[in-house]
Scaffold this motif. Structure first.
Motif, PDB file in Angstrom:
ATOM      1  N   PHE A   1     -11.326  -4.707  -7.492  1.00  0.00           N
ATOM      2  CA  PHE A   1     -11.622  -5.051  -6.047  1.00  0.00           C
ATOM      3  C   PHE A   1     -10.270  -5.409  -5.368  1.00  0.00           C
ATOM      4  CE2 PHE A   1     -16.127  -5.567  -7.151  1.00  0.00           C
ATOM      5  CZ  PHE A   1     -16.597  -4.570  -6.167  1.00  0.00           C
ATOM      6  N   LYS A   2      -9.504  -6.266  -6.128  1.00  0.00           N
ATOM      7  CA  LYS A   2      -8.093  -6.630  -5.652  1.00  0.00           C
ATOM      8  C   LYS A   2      -7.077  -5.457  -5.499  1.00  0.00           C
ATOM      9  CE  LYS A   2      -4.352  -9.844  -6.370  1.00  0.00           C
ATOM     10  NZ  LYS A   2      -3.912 -10.766  -7.264  1.00  0.00           N
ATOM     11  N   ILE A   3      -7.196  -4.635  -6.447  1.00  0.00           N
ATOM     12  CA  ILE A   3      -6.129  -3.270  -6.344  1.00  0.00           C
ATOM     13  C   ILE A   3      -6.970  -2.377  -5.384  1.00  0.00           C
ATOM     14  CG2 ILE A   3      -5.609  -1.349  -7.581  1.00  0.00           C
ATOM     15  CD1 ILE A   3      -5.913  -2.825  -9.999  1.00  0.00           C
ATOM     16  N   ALA A   4      -8.236  -2.335  -4.949  1.00  0.00           N
ATOM     17  CA  ALA A   4      -8.797  -1.298  -4.044  1.00  0.00           C
ATOM     18  C   ALA A   4      -8.574  -2.001  -2.694  1.00  0.00           C
ATOM     19  CB  ALA A   4     -10.091  -1.509  -4.121  1.00  0.00           C
ATOM     20  N   GLY A   5      -8.115  -3.022  -2.544  1.00  0.00           N
ATOM     21  CA  GLY A   5      -7.594  -3.867  -1.140  1.00  0.00           C
ATOM     22  C   GLY A   5      -8.733  -3.787  -0.137  1.00  0.00           C
ATOM     23  N   THR A   6      -9.753  -4.022  -0.642  1.00  0.00           N
ATOM     24  CA  THR A   6     -11.241  -4.251   0.298  1.00  0.00           C
ATOM     25  C   THR A   6     -11.110  -5.592   1.078  1.00  0.00           C
ATOM     26  OG1 THR A   6     -12.615  -5.417  -1.376  1.00  0.00           O
ATOM     27  CG2 THR A   6     -12.536  -3.089  -1.477  1.00  0.00           C
ATOM     28  N   ASP A   7     -11.658  -5.470   2.054  1.00  0.00           N
ATOM     29  CA  ASP A   7     -11.714  -6.750   3.166  1.00  0.00           C
ATOM     30  C   ASP A   7     -12.382  -7.893   2.441  1.00  0.00           C
ATOM     31  OD1 ASP A   7     -10.245  -5.548   5.113  1.00  0.00           O
ATOM     32  OD2 ASP A   7     -12.048  -4.673   5.986  1.00  0.00           O
TER      33      ASP A   7
ATOM     34  N   TYR B   1      -7.062   6.931  -5.512  1.00  0.00           N
ATOM     35  CA  TYR B   1      -6.217   8.130  -5.164  1.00  0.00           C
ATOM     36  C   TYR B   1      -5.548   8.076  -3.817  1.00  0.00           C
ATOM     37  CZ  TYR B   1      -3.655  12.730  -4.905  1.00  0.00           C
ATOM     38  OH  TYR B   1      -2.801  13.544  -4.419  1.00  0.00           O
ATOM     39  N   ILE B   2      -6.492   8.054  -2.951  1.00  0.00           N
ATOM     40  CA  ILE B   2      -5.959   7.954  -1.412  1.00  0.00           C
ATOM     41  C   ILE B   2      -5.177   6.709  -1.155  1.00  0.00           C
ATOM     42  CG2 ILE B   2      -6.903   7.404   0.911  1.00  0.00           C
ATOM     43  CD1 ILE B   2      -9.391   9.387  -0.048  1.00  0.00           C
ATOM     44  N   LYS B   3      -5.635   5.641  -1.958  1.00  0.00           N
ATOM     45  CA  LYS B   3      -4.611   4.153  -1.275  1.00  0.00           C
ATOM     46  C   LYS B   3      -3.389   4.381  -2.089  1.00  0.00           C
ATOM     47  CE  LYS B   3      -4.938  -0.673  -1.654  1.00  0.00           C
ATOM     48  NZ  LYS B   3      -3.781  -0.785  -2.497  1.00  0.00           N
ATOM     49  N   LEU B   4      -3.424   4.475  -3.286  1.00  0.00           N
ATOM     50  CA  LEU B   4      -2.420   4.342  -4.346  1.00  0.00           C
ATOM     51  C   LEU B   4      -1.184   5.666  -4.012  1.00  0.00           C
ATOM     52  CD1 LEU B   4      -3.826   2.808  -7.690  1.00  0.00           C
ATOM     53  CD2 LEU B   4      -2.781   1.644  -5.495  1.00  0.00           C
TER      54      LEU B   4
ATOM     55  N   LEU C   1      -1.519   8.376  -1.526  1.00  0.00           N
ATOM     56  CA  LEU C   1      -1.287   8.761  -0.209  1.00  0.00           C
ATOM     57  C   LEU C   1      -1.091   7.651   0.603  1.00  0.00           C
ATOM     58  CD1 LEU C   1      -4.372  11.520   0.216  1.00  0.00           C
ATOM     59  CD2 LEU C   1      -1.892  11.891  -0.713  1.00  0.00           C
ATOM     60  N   GLU C   2      -1.280   6.391   0.185  1.00  0.00           N
ATOM     61  CA  GLU C   2      -0.906   5.326   0.962  1.00  0.00           C
ATOM     62  C   GLU C   2      -1.514   5.077   1.982  1.00  0.00           C
ATOM     63  OE1 GLU C   2       3.475   4.815   0.976  1.00  0.00           O
ATOM     64  OE2 GLU C   2       3.735   4.423  -1.298  1.00  0.00           O
ATOM     65  N   ASP C   3      -2.955   5.468   2.074  1.00  0.00           N
ATOM     66  CA  ASP C   3      -3.660   5.570   3.243  1.00  0.00           C
ATOM     67  C   ASP C   3      -5.112   4.571   2.983  1.00  0.00           C
ATOM     68  OD1 ASP C   3      -5.093   5.918   5.523  1.00  0.00           O
ATOM     69  OD2 ASP C   3      -5.258   7.816   5.530  1.00  0.00           O
ATOM     70  N   THR C   4      -5.336   3.326   3.566  1.00  0.00           N
ATOM     71  CA  THR C   4      -6.469   2.796   3.091  1.00  0.00           C
ATOM     72  C   THR C   4      -7.296   2.687   4.402  1.00  0.00           C
ATOM     73  OG1 THR C   4      -5.342   0.693   3.783  1.00  0.00           O
ATOM     74  CG2 THR C   4      -5.370   1.083   1.610  1.00  0.00           C
ATOM     75  N   SER C   5      -7.020   3.194   5.600  1.00  0.00           N
ATOM     76  CA  SER C   5      -7.667   3.238   6.901  1.00  0.00           C
ATOM     77  C   SER C   5      -9.183   3.790   6.761  1.00  0.00           C
ATOM     78  CB  SER C   5      -6.942   3.656   7.912  1.00  0.00           C
ATOM     79  OG  SER C   5      -6.662   5.204   7.770  1.00  0.00           O
ATOM     80  N   GLU C   6      -9.217   4.710   5.820  1.00  0.00           N
ATOM     81  CA  GLU C   6     -10.482   5.508   6.156  1.00  0.00           C
ATOM     82  C   GLU C   6     -11.619   5.038   4.754  1.00  0.00           C
ATOM     83  OE1 GLU C   6     -11.516   7.270   8.449  1.00  0.00           O
ATOM     84  OE2 GLU C   6      -9.685   7.001   9.489  1.00  0.00           O
ATOM     85  N   VAL C   7     -10.805   4.323   3.684  1.00  0.00           N
ATOM     86  CA  VAL C   7     -11.616   4.239   2.331  1.00  0.00           C
ATOM     87  C   VAL C   7     -12.044   2.755   2.015  1.00  0.00           C
ATOM     88  CG1 VAL C   7     -10.813   6.441   1.461  1.00  0.00           C
ATOM     89  CG2 VAL C   7      -9.655   4.327   1.234  1.00  0.00           C
ATOM     90  N   LEU C   8     -11.807   1.748   3.254  1.00  0.00           N
ATOM     91  CA  LEU C   8     -11.892   0.289   2.502  1.00  0.00           C
ATOM     92  C   LEU C   8     -13.431   0.059   2.198  1.00  0.00           C
ATOM     93  CD1 LEU C   8     -10.057  -1.634   5.441  1.00  0.00           C
ATOM     94  CD2 LEU C   8      -9.315  -1.627   3.114  1.00  0.00           C
ATOM     95  N   TRP C   9     -14.131   0.940   2.558  1.00  0.00           N
ATOM     96  CA  TRP C   9     -15.707   0.637   2.312  1.00  0.00           C
ATOM     97  C   TRP C   9     -16.088   1.125   0.966  1.00  0.00           C
ATOM     98  CZ3 TRP C   9     -18.508   4.948   1.582  1.00  0.00           C
ATOM     99  CH2 TRP C   9     -18.027   6.149   2.199  1.00  0.00           C
TER     100      TRP C   9
ATOM    101  N   GLY D   1      -2.070   4.742 -12.948  1.00  0.00           N
ATOM    102  CA  GLY D   1      -3.013   4.936 -12.185  1.00  0.00           C
ATOM    103  C   GLY D   1      -4.398   4.863 -12.276  1.00  0.00           C
ATOM    104  N   PRO D   2      -5.097   3.819 -11.813  1.00  0.00           N
ATOM    105  CA  PRO D   2      -6.457   3.786 -12.034  1.00  0.00           C
ATOM    106  C   PRO D   2      -7.373   4.775 -11.841  1.00  0.00           C
ATOM    107  CG  PRO D   2      -5.858   2.419 -10.088  1.00  0.00           C
ATOM    108  CD  PRO D   2      -4.597   2.928 -10.886  1.00  0.00           C
ATOM    109  N   HIS D   3      -6.910   5.663 -11.067  1.00  0.00           N
ATOM    110  CA  HIS D   3      -7.726   6.858 -10.642  1.00  0.00           C
ATOM    111  C   HIS D   3      -7.937   7.898 -11.725  1.00  0.00           C
ATOM    112  CE1 HIS D   3      -3.770   7.601  -9.189  1.00  0.00           C
ATOM    113  NE2 HIS D   3      -3.841   8.998  -9.566  1.00  0.00           N
ATOM    114  N   TYR D   4      -6.829   7.800 -12.514  1.00  0.00           N
ATOM    115  CA  TYR D   4      -6.863   8.744 -14.003  1.00  0.00           C
ATOM    116  C   TYR D   4      -7.930   8.108 -14.766  1.00  0.00           C
ATOM    117  CZ  TYR D   4      -2.347  10.644 -12.489  1.00  0.00           C
ATOM    118  OH  TYR D   4      -1.418  11.717 -11.914  1.00  0.00           O
ATOM    119  N   ALA D   5      -8.254   6.833 -14.905  1.00  0.00           N
ATOM    120  CA  ALA D   5      -9.318   6.303 -16.003  1.00  0.00           C
ATOM    121  C   ALA D   5     -10.615   6.609 -15.124  1.00  0.00           C
ATOM    122  CB  ALA D   5      -8.942   4.890 -15.906  1.00  0.00           C
TER     123      ALA D   5
END
Length: 473
Positions: free
Chosen positions: A293-299, A352-355, A357-365, A428-432
């Motif tokens: 959850f910390k890596i995912a950067g959720t609220d 993948y999107i966060k790490l 593409l460096e975009d978290t605006s659409e995937v926090l949830w 990259g955790p997305h590979y796992a």
């Protein structure tokens, strides 16, 4: 040889009262609750061990990533070795006392955690926790599978998963909010409570019959069926004796698991199910929930998000008790595999999107939603049902040996997955999580084409099906 006609208690003069079956199964699974605390232990304790401020750590220094990896995964090494001791012991002293002996490992482990001042003491404690886990997860499917009626075997067999995740939730919920020492004492109480409660439960009638203790076996069966008269269980007792006598007349070895067609098919199914259970990445999620959850950067606060996932695990496992006696085993497993595959793919996409593409605006949830879906899918199917099936598919003379192999397969893969995750996460955790999703897709195909349905079948009917024996009765 033609199989004996199957006569279950549903044919007898009086319908069995299932309350005592569930009472005994719940008492046995208090040990699984204690094991659950060991599985979830690293999530809150790891934070304390890795903190710069060591005032709430048993150690005088902050542990590094190498020590953290071993503390997290070494439990599995103890668990994969334990079944080869638990299985023979279950045949020698019985299912009941072998299960009670599992608490010795857990009690000593938590005492070591209380007095630990060095990493090696924590590692020793974790290995002993693993031994306890291996004993519990080998014996509970055997004991519960042998005391339950054909109709209730699915629900009682699913209790182990419910109690495991309840133990995990126990440490998730209290671990972040109490001191390290208080947490160890609260965990130490649980195997002691199990010992007190379970010692009043009878031994399995199958085990007693295998030792020619037929009077004790009859009393045991009367207790589990809730009957005062032996006449009400006479037919089922005869069936048990016939099955035990036939299986025990053919002394079995590990070799027979591979040379006998029915045993070989059962071993492929049960080992395959527990293998895919671990290859779905469940231990990665359990051991690394807060860091995921910390890596995912959720609220959400990672500790709160972890508690939510633990609560969902418990709720989904409770739901399984309602589903397993109503739906076919294969259908539930197929839904479980498909749901996990979808959830893991969604989690991989969010990383993948966060790490990348460096975009978290659409995937926090998305990470929270994906892990909740994954947890529900796992807990209704691939969490409990492999152990239910493992308790159903083998005759008494080979069951302990088969359970040893299945449990060791589970923990061998559990260790490899948990230990290798940090390496994959560095790429990259997305590979796992893509890899885990692929394994779940293969699990779907394995279930569809290989797994044999066992719902509402007696233990003898399952053997007939595995050996392709047609019963014309």
């Amino acid at each position: 040889m033609r199989a004996e006609p199957v006569l279950t208690c549903s044919c007898n003069m009086e319908t069995p009262r299932i309350g005592r079956i569930f009472l005994a199964a719940i008492a046995a699974n208090l040990s699984a609750f204690a094991v659950g605390t060991c599985l979830g232990w690293t999530s809150p304790v790891g934070v304390k061990l890795k903190a710069d401020d060591t005032k709430d750590s048993p150690l005088a220094y902050r542990i590094g990533s190498y020590e953290d990896a071993w503390i997290s995964s070494i439990l599995a090494l103890g668990a994969l070795a334990a079944p080869f001791f638990a299985g023979p012991l279950a045949d020698r002293i019985g299912r009941k006392w072998t299960l009670i002996s599992s608490s010795i490992f857990l009690i000593v482990a938590f005492i070591l955690m209380i007095i630990a001042h060095k990493v090696w003491v924590l590692l020793l404690g974790r290995i002993l926790q693993g031994f306890g886990a291996g004993f519990v997860m080998t014996i509970i499917p055997m004991y519960v599978g042998e005391i339950a009626t054909d109709n209730e075997r699915g629900a009682t067999g699913s209790l182990m998963q419910l109690f495991l995740v309840s133990g995990i939730l126990y440490v998730y919920a209290i671990g972040p909010y109490v001191s390290y020492q208080v947490l160890q004492w609260l965990c130490l109480l649980l195997p002691l409570i199990f010992d007190v409660v379970f010692c009043f439960m009878p031994e399995s009638p199958y085990y007693l019959a295998s030792k020619d203790r037929n009077i004790e076996a009859l009393h045991s069966l009367k207790f589990f069926r809730g009957h005062k008269s032996a006449d009400n269980v006479k037919e089922e007792m005869t069936t048990i004796q016939n099955m035990v006598e036939e299986s025990m007349s053919n002394k079995a070895s590990f070799k027979d698991l591979f040379t006998n067609a029915g045993n070989r098919k059962a071993l492929i199914i049960t080992s395959g199910l527990v293998a895919f259970q671990q290859l779905s990445g469940i231990n990665v999620v359990l051991f690394n929930a807060q860091s995921i959850f910390k890596i995912a950067g959720t609220d959400l606060d990672p500790a709160i998000a972890t508690i939510i996932v633990g609560a969902v695990q418990a709720g989904a496992s409770a739901l399984t008790l309602l589903l397993v006696n109503r739906l076919a085993r294969k259908f539930i497993l197929l839904i479980s595999a498909a749901g996990m595959c979808l959830a893991l793919a969604a989690l991989a996409v969010s990383f993948y999107i966060k790490l990348e593409l460096e975009d978290t605006s659409e995937v926090l949830w998305l990470p929270v939603a994906a892990l909740i879906l994954y947890t529900i899918a796992y807990c209704i199917g691939f969490g409990p049902l492999p152990w239910v099936v493992c308790g159903e598919m083998f005759t008494p003379n080979i069951k302990s040996k088969a359970s040893s192999i299945c449990t060791s397969t589970c923990w061998t893969l559990g260790f490899l997955v948990a230990y290798s995750y940090p390496l994959l996460a560095n790429l990259g955790p997305h590979y796992a999580f893509w890899l885990f999703a692929i394994f779940c897709a293969v699990a779907f195909l394995f279930t569809l084409f290989i797994v044999v349905e066992t719902k509402d079948l007696s233990l003898q009917q399952i053997q007939d099906k595995l050996n392709e024996v047609r019963n014309d009765e």
